[in-house]
Write an enzyme that holds these catalytic residues in place. Structure first.
Site, PDB file in Angstrom:
ATOM      1  N   SER A   1      84.872 -32.020 -54.910  1.00 24.23           N
ATOM      2  CA  SER A   1      83.481 -31.996 -54.473  1.00 24.23           C
ATOM      3  C   SER A   1      82.598 -33.117 -54.703  1.00 24.23           C
ATOM      4  O   SER A   1      81.712 -33.306 -54.110  1.00 24.23           O
ATOM      5  CB  SER A   1      82.794 -30.754 -54.636  1.00 24.23           C
ATOM      6  OG  SER A   1      82.862 -30.536 -56.077  1.00 24.23           O
TER       7      SER A   1
ATOM      8  N   HIS B   1      85.398 -26.464 -49.675  1.00 21.66           N
ATOM      9  CA  HIS B   1      84.678 -27.945 -49.175  1.00 21.66           C
ATOM     10  C   HIS B   1      85.654 -28.252 -47.772  1.00 21.66           C
ATOM     11  O   HIS B   1      85.683 -29.404 -47.423  1.00 21.66           O
ATOM     12  CB  HIS B   1      84.477 -28.803 -50.235  1.00 21.66           C
ATOM     13  CG  HIS B   1      83.262 -28.713 -51.010  1.00 21.66           C
ATOM     14  ND1 HIS B   1      82.108 -28.755 -50.502  1.00 21.66           N
ATOM     15  CD2 HIS B   1      83.430 -28.321 -52.074  1.00 21.66           C
ATOM     16  CE1 HIS B   1      81.167 -28.569 -51.533  1.00 21.66           C
ATOM     17  NE2 HIS B   1      81.744 -28.373 -52.611  1.00 21.66           N
TER      18      HIS B   1
ATOM     19  N   LYS C   1      79.293 -21.803 -47.598  1.00 15.96           N
ATOM     20  CA  LYS C   1      79.159 -23.194 -47.190  1.00 15.96           C
ATOM     21  C   LYS C   1      79.299 -23.325 -45.790  1.00 15.96           C
ATOM     22  O   LYS C   1      78.271 -22.813 -45.014  1.00 15.96           O
ATOM     23  CB  LYS C   1      80.073 -24.175 -47.971  1.00 15.96           C
ATOM     24  CG  LYS C   1      80.076 -24.212 -49.499  1.00 15.96           C
ATOM     25  CD  LYS C   1      81.005 -24.956 -50.250  1.00 15.96           C
ATOM     26  CE  LYS C   1      80.250 -25.164 -51.603  1.00 15.96           C
ATOM     27  NZ  LYS C   1      81.327 -24.641 -52.849  1.00 15.96           N
TER      28      LYS C   1
HETATM   29  C1  LIG Z   1      81.174 -24.033 -54.062  1.00 20.28           C
HETATM   30  C2  LIG Z   1      82.330 -23.769 -54.712  1.00 20.28           C
HETATM   31  C3  LIG Z   1      82.876 -22.462 -55.326  1.00 20.28           C
HETATM   32  C4  LIG Z   1      81.762 -21.505 -55.545  1.00 20.28           C
HETATM   33  O1  LIG Z   1      81.563 -20.897 -54.309  1.00 20.28           O
HETATM   34  P1  LIG Z   1      80.455 -19.657 -54.423  1.00 20.28           P
HETATM   35  O2  LIG Z   1      80.928 -18.807 -53.360  1.00 20.28           O
HETATM   36  O3  LIG Z   1      79.325 -20.299 -53.893  1.00 20.28           O
HETATM   37  O4  LIG Z   1      80.582 -19.175 -55.652  1.00 20.28           O
HETATM   38  C5  LIG Z   1      84.083 -22.769 -55.695  1.00 20.28           C
HETATM   39  N1  LIG Z   1      84.879 -23.762 -55.516  1.00 20.28           N
HETATM   40  C6  LIG Z   1      84.591 -24.594 -54.865  1.00 20.28           C
HETATM   41  C7  LIG Z   1      85.452 -25.917 -54.921  1.00 20.28           C
HETATM   42  C8  LIG Z   1      83.256 -24.893 -54.780  1.00 20.28           C
HETATM   43  O5  LIG Z   1      82.959 -26.170 -53.922  1.00 20.28           O
END
Ligand SMILES: *Cc1c(COP(=O)(O)O)cnc(C)c1O
Length: 402
Positions: free
Chosen positions: A189, A217, A248
């Site tokens: 990320s 992502h 997301k």
């Molecule tokens: C955003 C993210 C998370 C966390 O996701 P949530 O549902 O917001 O807890 C976990 N792993 C990765 C790679 C992320 O980018």
């Protein structure tokens, strides 16, 4: 509470402040979208271009999703007031789990309050001290924490270093590991770099290891129909477990999941602690999630827009003379070096009406501070041109570009 303890905490806050790492939250007063209204220190900034949401497909304020949530809210109430196994499972929870699984090409899936919890609950029930987990150095904090909670022997390889991954696989075998799991983000990320899934899955086959991919992502916009990195690289059958988020591209609300073979999902339902000991997702979130998957499966237009925006944005910044990390993912990091420069740049861009976030140590290595911009499908060409003009002005005033 002892004065001494509070003083100790206050000292830590001062240290964070002095190191220039104190995070101040800007308050959004509009919907999450391509343009937002923001309040900072009591001052309103209207119609700011937003370049830092994970709202890749622009679905966070999508009307169909909002309507689905509204209907569910009215018909089913606010929430379940229970964990899933007591009285927190609705028909729609199972429907969403099955729909996610089908979308991802897996037998079944299991919902969590967030992907943080999915990753936190995945490892401990599946592996024990006879086993080994091999983890990429840039994996998300929740994978790192999840692995810490598990008794398996831990190995780490430098980001995407396949030679080191193979060394660790050999080492784990030599030390007699019973089962080995490789854990990786599908997309890293901070860099927007794609995990080398073809190589990882080939090594996993060679050494008879399992593969777990956190595709937060990627799900919704990478790969055919947005099915994520395993589909993008055509290695879906070789990825055993997938984790992801509804927070997301799939609507930007909340909720996480693990998808995989039936028996693994069945065991996780019996044993995963964040599942067993935490509230069930609200029906309105589940209802929106169901529609989100339907929308996303046919959202080639949004994906096209997203990648056109990404191309335009990358080319625009490159032409201005900014140093970017290479790639094609909608995460576009502008490399700046020092933390202070990243912070100054973010602050000045905000004054110009562009919302970005600076990232610096410890989130990224020292000397590799950056502004991480992210594209989404709801940004228009006009938004991006506006943002490029701001980047040009601020970049010149800070001496980053000529
Ligand atoms: C955003 C993210 C998370 C966390 O996701 P949530 O549902 O917001 O807890 C976990 N792993 C990765 C790679 C992320 O980018």
């Amino acid at each position: 509470m002892g004065e001494k303890f509070l003083q100790h905490i206050e000292n830590q806050l001062s240290e964070i402040e002095q190191a220039g790492m104190y995070k101040r939250e800007r308050q959004i007063t509009s919907k999450q979208s391509g343009r937002i209204d923001v309040r900072l220190n009591g001052v309103e900034h209207d119609y700011v271009v937003n370049l830092c949401a994970n709202n890749y497909l622009g679905l966070a304020d999508n009307e169909q999703l909002v309507d689905a949530a509204k209907t569910a809210l009215e018909e089913q109430g606010l929430g379940m007031a229970s964990v899933r196994f007591i009285c927190g499972t609705k028909d729609t929870h199972r429907e969403l789990e099955q729909k996610l699984a089908k979308f991802l090409g897996k037998d079944d899936s299991i919902l969590f309050a967030a992907c943080f919890d999915a990753n936190g609950g995945l490892f401990e029930p599946l592996l024990s001290k006879e086993d080994a987990i091999i983890s990429d150095s840039l994996n998300h904090a929740s994978i790192i924490d999840g692995i810490r909670l598990c008794k398996a022997v831990r190995y780490r390889y430098q980001n995407s270093d396949m030679v080191e991954l193979e060394q660790k696989l050999i080492e784990a075998k030599e030390k007699g590991a019973r089962y080995i799991m490789i854990a990786t983000d599908g997309v890293f990320s901070m860099d927007g770099h794609l995990a080398k899934l073809p190589e990882i899955t080939a090594l996993a086959k060679k050494y008879n290891a399992l593969v777990m991919v956190d595709d937060c992502h990627a799900t919704g916009f990478m790969g055919p129909q947005g099915r994520g990195m395993p589909a993008h690289f055509n290695v879906s059958d070789d990825v055993d477990l997938l984790t992801g988020t509804l927070g997301k591209a799939l609507g930007g609300s909340i909720g996480g999941y693990i998808a995989g073979p039936q028996v693994i999902i069945d065991l996780l339902r019996q044993r995963a602690r964040p599942y067993l000991f935490s509230n069930s997702l609200p029906p309105m979130i589940v209802a929106a999630g169901l529609i989100a998957i339907e929308l996303v499966e046919v959202a080639d237009d949004l994906r096209l827009q997203l990648f056109e925006n990404t191309k335009f944005w990358r080319e625009g910044l490159t032409d201005l003379g900014f140093e970017l990390l290479d790639g094609s993912h909608p995460i576009v990091p502008v490399m700046l070096g020092e933390a202070k420069l990243a912070q100054d740049m973010a602050a000045q861009l905000f004054d110009e009406g562009v919302f970005v976030a600076g990232f610096f140590f410890p989130v990224v290595p020292k000397g590799l501070a950056r502004i991480r911009t992210q594209m989404n499908a709801s940004l228009t060409r006009e938004d991006l041109e506006f943002a490029l003009t701001a980047f040009e002005k601020v970049g010149k005033s800070l001496g980053i570009i000529k």
